[in-house]
Design an enzyme around this catalytic site. Structure first.
Site, PDB file in Angstrom:
ATOM      1  N   HIS A 273       0.834  -1.221   0.000  1.00 30.63           N
ATOM      2  CA  HIS A 273       0.000   0.000   0.000  1.00 30.63           C
ATOM      3  C   HIS A 273       0.864   1.265   0.000  1.00 30.63           C
ATOM      4  O   HIS A 273       0.423   2.316   0.455  1.00 30.63           O
ATOM      5  CB  HIS A 273      -0.937   0.047   1.211  1.00 30.63           C
ATOM      6  CG  HIS A 273      -1.645  -1.232   1.494  1.00 30.63           C
ATOM      7  ND1 HIS A 273      -2.903  -1.524   0.994  1.00 30.63           N
ATOM      8  CD2 HIS A 273      -1.263  -2.326   2.202  1.00 30.63           C
ATOM      9  CE1 HIS A 273      -3.268  -2.732   1.410  1.00 30.63           C
ATOM     10  NE2 HIS A 273      -2.281  -3.242   2.126  1.00 30.63           N
TER      11      HIS A 273
ATOM     12  N   SER B  81      15.514  21.529 -15.761  1.00 31.62           N
ATOM     13  CA  SER B  81      14.373  22.414 -15.974  1.00 31.62           C
ATOM     14  C   SER B  81      14.882  23.737 -16.519  1.00 31.62           C
ATOM     15  O   SER B  81      15.960  24.203 -16.133  1.00 31.62           O
ATOM     16  CB  SER B  81      13.648  22.644 -14.641  1.00 31.62           C
ATOM     17  OG  SER B  81      12.893  23.843 -14.715  1.00 31.62           O
TER      18      SER B  81
ATOM     19  N   LYS C 253      16.564  21.495 -10.460  1.00 28.49           N
ATOM     20  CA  LYS C 253      15.840  20.287 -10.862  1.00 28.49           C
ATOM     21  C   LYS C 253      16.660  19.312 -11.694  1.00 28.49           C
ATOM     22  O   LYS C 253      17.444  19.699 -12.548  1.00 28.49           O
ATOM     23  CB  LYS C 253      14.596  20.667 -11.671  1.00 28.49           C
ATOM     24  CG  LYS C 253      13.580  21.431 -10.845  1.00 28.49           C
ATOM     25  CD  LYS C 253      12.498  20.532 -10.301  1.00 28.49           C
ATOM     26  CE  LYS C 253      11.551  20.163 -11.397  1.00 28.49           C
ATOM     27  NZ  LYS C 253      10.363  19.502 -10.935  1.00 28.49           N
TER      28      LYS C 253
ATOM     29  N   GLU D 125       9.524   8.661 -16.750  1.00 33.09           N
ATOM     30  CA  GLU D 125       8.134   9.101 -16.948  1.00 33.09           C
ATOM     31  C   GLU D 125       7.616   8.687 -18.328  1.00 33.09           C
ATOM     32  O   GLU D 125       6.467   8.265 -18.477  1.00 33.09           O
ATOM     33  CB  GLU D 125       8.046  10.623 -16.797  1.00 33.09           C
ATOM     34  CG  GLU D 125       8.338  11.113 -15.394  1.00 33.09           C
ATOM     35  CD  GLU D 125       8.517  12.623 -15.374  1.00 33.09           C
ATOM     36  OE1 GLU D 125       9.679  13.081 -15.404  1.00 33.09           O
ATOM     37  OE2 GLU D 125       7.512  13.340 -15.365  1.00 33.09           O
TER      38      GLU D 125
END
Ligand code: ARG
Length: 463
Positions: free
Chosen positions: A161, A282, A288, A295
């Site tokens: 979970h 970024s 970043k 992704e």
């Protein structure tokens, strides 16, 4: 006389050429040119067979062979002019062959049809992709094995979970994916075995009255045997659907792992650092480092599974044998194959390059009362409590630790004994995360000794 603009392959029956819109919806050359090499291989096998069986003269077959090689080199060299009017790769190749070798080219289509031709080409193309997927999966598994071997005894939290459950080892987590990709690999091999039969010589749908030798062409093209039913041979696309299903399941595995990498590389988790080679920055936030490859791999499942659904829908209502609907099979499979291969390669690169952050993993492993089960097991083993009672005692101790804002090993023996008087100092041995993982030596468990055994087994399997 037929209209000059009517198709040279079937112009005999036609008085006029197609409307531009008809041509646009009908043509597949824009994408099926990717099967040029397979188409020419199929034609070469067919031509050789026509000569061997005496259906065409050897001199004609030899002219076809040489001509086909010339066409192939033109296509590979980028000088071939593809024509939409010629609809697809089969007619583009044949028309050019005719320009090169003259009337002998007209004999190539004896005893075959574009229906068995396209089925053959497409099987050969998908077979190549299954072979590529096999290599991609093996390479990824080897990268995972490298991570597992290095970190067979590094501890990290195991989750259910996405809540801290029990400590596991880094190696164990990596090996879970080796198992998944190993099953993908066996599905790939299994699919290849089942699909490796030749449709060539099924002709349009009913076979042919020419004395062709389908075993000969099957063997020449590396198929195990000819398909046994000509109707099935030209209308079956389950091999493509099986490819897409295998690809979908594998992409789903890739996506789950990608999701973990996205989470693990976040500033909140800091379980892994992805290499610069497999990250992006970024344009506005200088701090970043984004896991874009992960992704995108996570997103690829959408188009791959979409292709699977799309082709299933194309096929589900088609009466036997061939229908033009089936031309819609290729773009789906091409796109799914391209993206599956890319995702496999990108994942392999990320896994090879990534660095596990051991201190973060270990700190996280020790938090969240991750050894509560070890404590309950200790109560069963040492104090002979029924597991349900042990669970209850442990729950009370977790609540106490929570109240004191500390972890289980930070409780004192007196704290422990206030909940169950039988508890002794020895309990603290099982509350450490290293002891916890080392104790889980059951077959397939997370103990380093088990992980190393599985690494050794897979190394042997993969060679
Ligand atoms: N371009 C067609 C396809 O991809 C080739 C087969 C055409 N056969 C036919 N009977 N029109 O399916």
């Amino acid at each position: 006389m037929t209209d000059k603009t009517s198709n040279q392959m079937w112009g005999g029956r036609f008085a006029a050429g197609p409307d531009a819109i008809m041509e646009a919806i009908n043509a597949s050359i824009g994408f099926d040119k990717r099967m040029a090499a397979q188409d020419i291989a199929g034609s070469r096998a067919h031509a050789a067979m026509l000569a061997a069986t005496g259906i065409v003269k050897s001199s004609d077959a030899e002219a076809m062979r040489e001509g086909l090689l010339t066409v192939l080199s033109e296509i590979e060299g980028g000088t071939f002019e593809f024509s939409t009017a010629l609809e697809d790769i089969h007619m583009n190749v044949e028309a050019r062959l005719k320009e090169i070798v003259g009337p002998a080219a007209g004999r190539l289509h004896t005893g075959r049809s574009r229906n068995d031709q396209v089925a053959t080409d497409f099987r050969l193309w998908v077979r190549d992709q299954l072979d590529a997927a096999e290599k991609g999966l093996e390479a990824l598994m080897k990268a995972l094995l490298g991570q597992a071997e290095a970190g067979a005894d590094w501890v990290m939290p195991g989750f259910t979970h996405l809540q801290t459950a029990q400590p596991v080892t880094w190696g164990h987590h990596m090996m879970a994916y080796v198992e998944m990709f190993g099953r993908d690999l066996s599905r790939v091999r299994d699919a290849r075995k089942r699909m490796n039969e030749s449709p060539l010589g099924a002709a349009a749908l009913a076979g042919t009255s020419f004395p062709i030798d389908r075993h000969m062409t099957a063997e020449a093209l590396g198929f195990d045997r000819p398909m046994a039913n000509s109707l099935d041979a030209v209308s079956a696309r389950d091999f493509a659907l099986e490819f897409l299903s295998v690809a979908s399941i594998s992409a789903m595995h890739l996506s789950r792992f990608a999701e973990e990498l996205v989470i693990w590389s976040s500033a909140q988790f800091r379980f892994v650092t992805l290499s610069d080679r497999f990250s992006t920055g970024s344009s506005i936030m200088p701090q970043k480092k984004n896991p874009d490859a992960a992704e995108l791999i996570r997103a690829k499942i959408g188009r791959i599974f979409g292709a699977n659904v799309a082709l299933m829908m194309v096929m589900k209502g088609l009466p036997l044998a061939y229908s033009k609907d089936m031309q819609e099979d290729k773009e789906q499979v091409f796109d799914a194959a391209d993206n599956w291969m890319l995702a496999l390669a990108a994942m392999e690169g990320m896994v090879r390059d990534m660095t596990a952050n051991r201190p973060s993993l270990e700190a996280a492993a020790a938090s969240g009362f991750s050894t509560a089960t070890d404590l309950a097991d200790w109560l069963v083993r040492e104090l002979d409590l029924p597991f349900r009672d042990a669970h209850h005692v442990t729950g009370a101790l977790v609540a106490m630790a929570e109240g004191k804002d500390c972890d289980l090993p930070d409780l004192t023996l007196a704290d422990m004994q206030s909940v169950h008087e039988g508890i002794t100092q020895a309990v603290f041995d099982v509350l450490g995360v290293h002891n916890s993982v080392s104790s889980r030596t059951s077959y397939g468990g997370t103990a380093p000794v088990q992980v190393r055994a599985q690494v050794a087994r897979w190394k042997e399997v993969l060679g």
